[in-house]
Design an enzyme around this catalytic site. Structure first.
Site, PDB file in Angstrom:
ATOM      1  N   SER A  50     -11.458  -0.704  -0.185  1.00  0.00           N
ATOM      2  CA  SER A  50     -10.202  -0.902   0.542  1.00  0.00           C
ATOM      3  C   SER A  50     -10.449  -1.335   1.970  1.00  0.00           C
ATOM      4  O   SER A  50      -9.750  -2.209   2.505  1.00  0.00           O
ATOM      5  CB  SER A  50      -9.388   0.401   0.554  1.00  0.00           C
ATOM      6  N   ASP A  78       0.853  -1.177   0.000  1.00  0.00           N
ATOM      7  CA  ASP A  78       0.000   0.000   0.000  1.00  0.00           C
ATOM      8  C   ASP A  78       0.893   1.233   0.000  1.00  0.00           C
ATOM      9  O   ASP A  78       2.053   1.171  -0.428  1.00  0.00           O
ATOM     10  CB  ASP A  78      -0.890  -0.044   1.264  1.00  0.00           C
ATOM     11  N   HIS A 124      -3.604   6.292   3.370  1.00  0.00           N
ATOM     12  CA  HIS A 124      -4.329   5.075   2.989  1.00  0.00           C
ATOM     13  C   HIS A 124      -3.787   3.836   3.681  1.00  0.00           C
ATOM     14  O   HIS A 124      -4.548   3.019   4.209  1.00  0.00           O
ATOM     15  CB  HIS A 124      -4.284   4.889   1.466  1.00  0.00           C
TER      16      HIS A 124
END
Length: 478
Positions: free
Chosen positions: A400, A217, A250
């Protein structure tokens, strides 16, 4: 063959040296800014790199942690790369030898005003080229609010230790959460998914202890109070900016859903709070500091190879993009070694292919946005409370988050059944899904408690207990 989850091999130990520091040396020079901003002017080429005599040239970095020992570019591979540059007007901008595939991987910049498709077509016919493809782009599947705090009963809630805090067991706009009373984490009442996914009951039997999850990620805030001691190793395949790594949003969100500390008197509860995370940065926030995250074929390939070498148990890929031959090869190699891959489904209208269109990958979609595809696993994906950098918390939405929830549940199951195959895990999660009440109505979601029931029943069958139904499920083994 199942991975060795109870003992680390020598290469995994070497990869994990330093735990809280970076994992080994950087193996490929960072791509230039243009390659990240406009990948259409670049191609990814591989040439065969069978190791005979060890020959390393400037610009390539040998791997010192592979089970075969140091691995660098051979004289033959180096000669082919130089020949391709000369014959097609290409310029190498980064490269690294992929020991697992016995190839040397190069990113070339195309000459000015040269079409990428025509160049790829020419290179495909060149006998020196093992493979050639576009430098594909992938995007994270989350739509976060960019606030760093959130509203709780009309009051802003900030990081632990700040003035604003949330009462531990107060009813919220998301409805009362009875299971949250099992925790002393003050924001647990804002996590209805703990009950919707059967996590509260499942954690009485498993907390994911010892399961290694690679989060491929962006970077993440590994110093966040709710991630303390959960991130056992990290690696940056994008740049050398340690400060940016910790500010990345994120990856922090995904890590929080999977493994935030439970019962530590602060913050939230992760699905598998005893799991070990490997933070492998292959994506970056675009623009810097913004809510969106982007990756490409080259950075992802490096992270995926690192995950295989580390012999992780689960790889979380909360991202989506077009089909990618190089990434598919690495993923399939990882599957052969027993790694379970969890991916986020791309939204309607977006180019899709990697990772969820690869057979065997656990494809996850937010239950609130279900397309009705019977292959997809479903989990809550709207307004999921999780971590954000600098010790804060916020709600986020997207596939996600749903994928991260499934990765956490897989860790709970693997801790009880270490030799579970990816096909069996997918089957168990599909069959044990339940309808639950949510703010969006009744939705079908995976269920951790039912999945543990199924796998433990199957394990009893393998041990000799009579349970025909579980035997027919084929839940354990490869």
């Amino acid at each position: 063959m199942a991975p060795l989850r109870t003992m680390a091999c020598a290469s995994a130990l070497l990869l994990m040296v330093g735990c809280a520091t970076n994992i080994g040396p950087v193996r490929a020079p960072a791509l230039p800014t243009q390659a990240r901003a406009d990948p259409s002017h670049f191609v990814v080429v591989t040439v065969r790199n069978q190791q005979h005599a060890h020959a390393v040239r400037p610009g390539s970095t040998p791997r010192g942690y592979d089970s075969a020992g140091a691995y660098g570019i051979t004289a033959d591979a180096s000669s082919m790369v130089h020949g391709l540059e000369r014959d097609y007007g290409l310029k190498e901008v980064s490269a690294w030898p992929i020991a697992l595939l016995h190839i040397h991987c190069v990113v070339f910049r195309l000459p000015a005003e040269t079409g990428r498709l025509s160049t790829i077509a020419q290179l495909t016919r060149d006998s020196r080229v093992e493979s050639v493809q576009a430098l594909n782009e992938f995007t994270a599947q989350t739509r976060p609010e960019d606030s760093g705090s959130f509203e709780h009963n009309g009051r802003e809630v900030a990081a632990p230790g700040h003035e604003a805090t949330a009462p531990a067991h107060e009813a919220t706009d998301h409805g009362p959460v009875s299971g949250a009373n099992a925790y002393n984490d003050p924001y647990a009442p804002l996590q209805p998914s703990l009950d919707q996914l059967g996590v509260v009951q499942a954690q009485r039997r498993s907390r994911g202890a010892g399961v290694r999850i690679a989060v491929i990620d962006t970077g993440m805030d590994f110093e966040h109070p709710d991630l303390r001691d959960r991130v056992v190793a990290r690696r940056n395949f994008v740049d050398g900016d340690e400060s940016a790594f910790k500010r990345d949003r994120h990856g922090t969100q995904v890590a929080g859903v999977i493994a935030a500390q439970d019962n530590n008197g602060i913050g939230i509860v992760g699905i598998a709070p005893a799991a070990h995370l490997l933070a492998l940065k292959a994506c970056w926030q675009a623009p810097p500091g913004g809510p969106h995250a982007v990756c490409n074929s080259f950075t992802l390939a490096q992270a995926m190879e690192a995950a295989i070498v580390a012999r992780v148990d689960v790889v979380n890929l909360s991202l989506a993009g077009p089909p990618d031959p190089l990434l598919s090869r690495l993923l399939q190699l990882g599957m052969q070694q027993g790694i379970i891959y969890v991916g986020a489904v791309a939204p309607a209208g977006m180019a899709r292919g990697f990772p969820t269109d690869i057979p065997g990958v656990l494809a996850v979609q937010a239950a609130e946005d279900s397309s009705g595809n019977p292959r997809y696993l479903l989990a809550p994906g709207h307004d999921v409370l999780t971590l954000v950098p600098q010790g804060h918390y916020d709600f986020a939405t997207g596939n996600s988050l749903a994928a991260a929830e499934v990765s956490g549940i897989v860790a709970l199951v693997l801790a009880r059944s270490p030799h579970l195959s990816m096909a069996a895990a997918n089957s168990i999660l599909l069959r044990s899904s339940k309808q639950v009440a949510t703010a969006a109505g009744r939705l079908t979601c995976v269920n951790a408690q039912s999945a543990l029931d199924a796998v433990e029943s199957s394990t009893a069958c393998v041990a000799g207990t009579r349970c025909v139904a579980a035997k027919n499920a084929g839940a354990v083994g490869h």
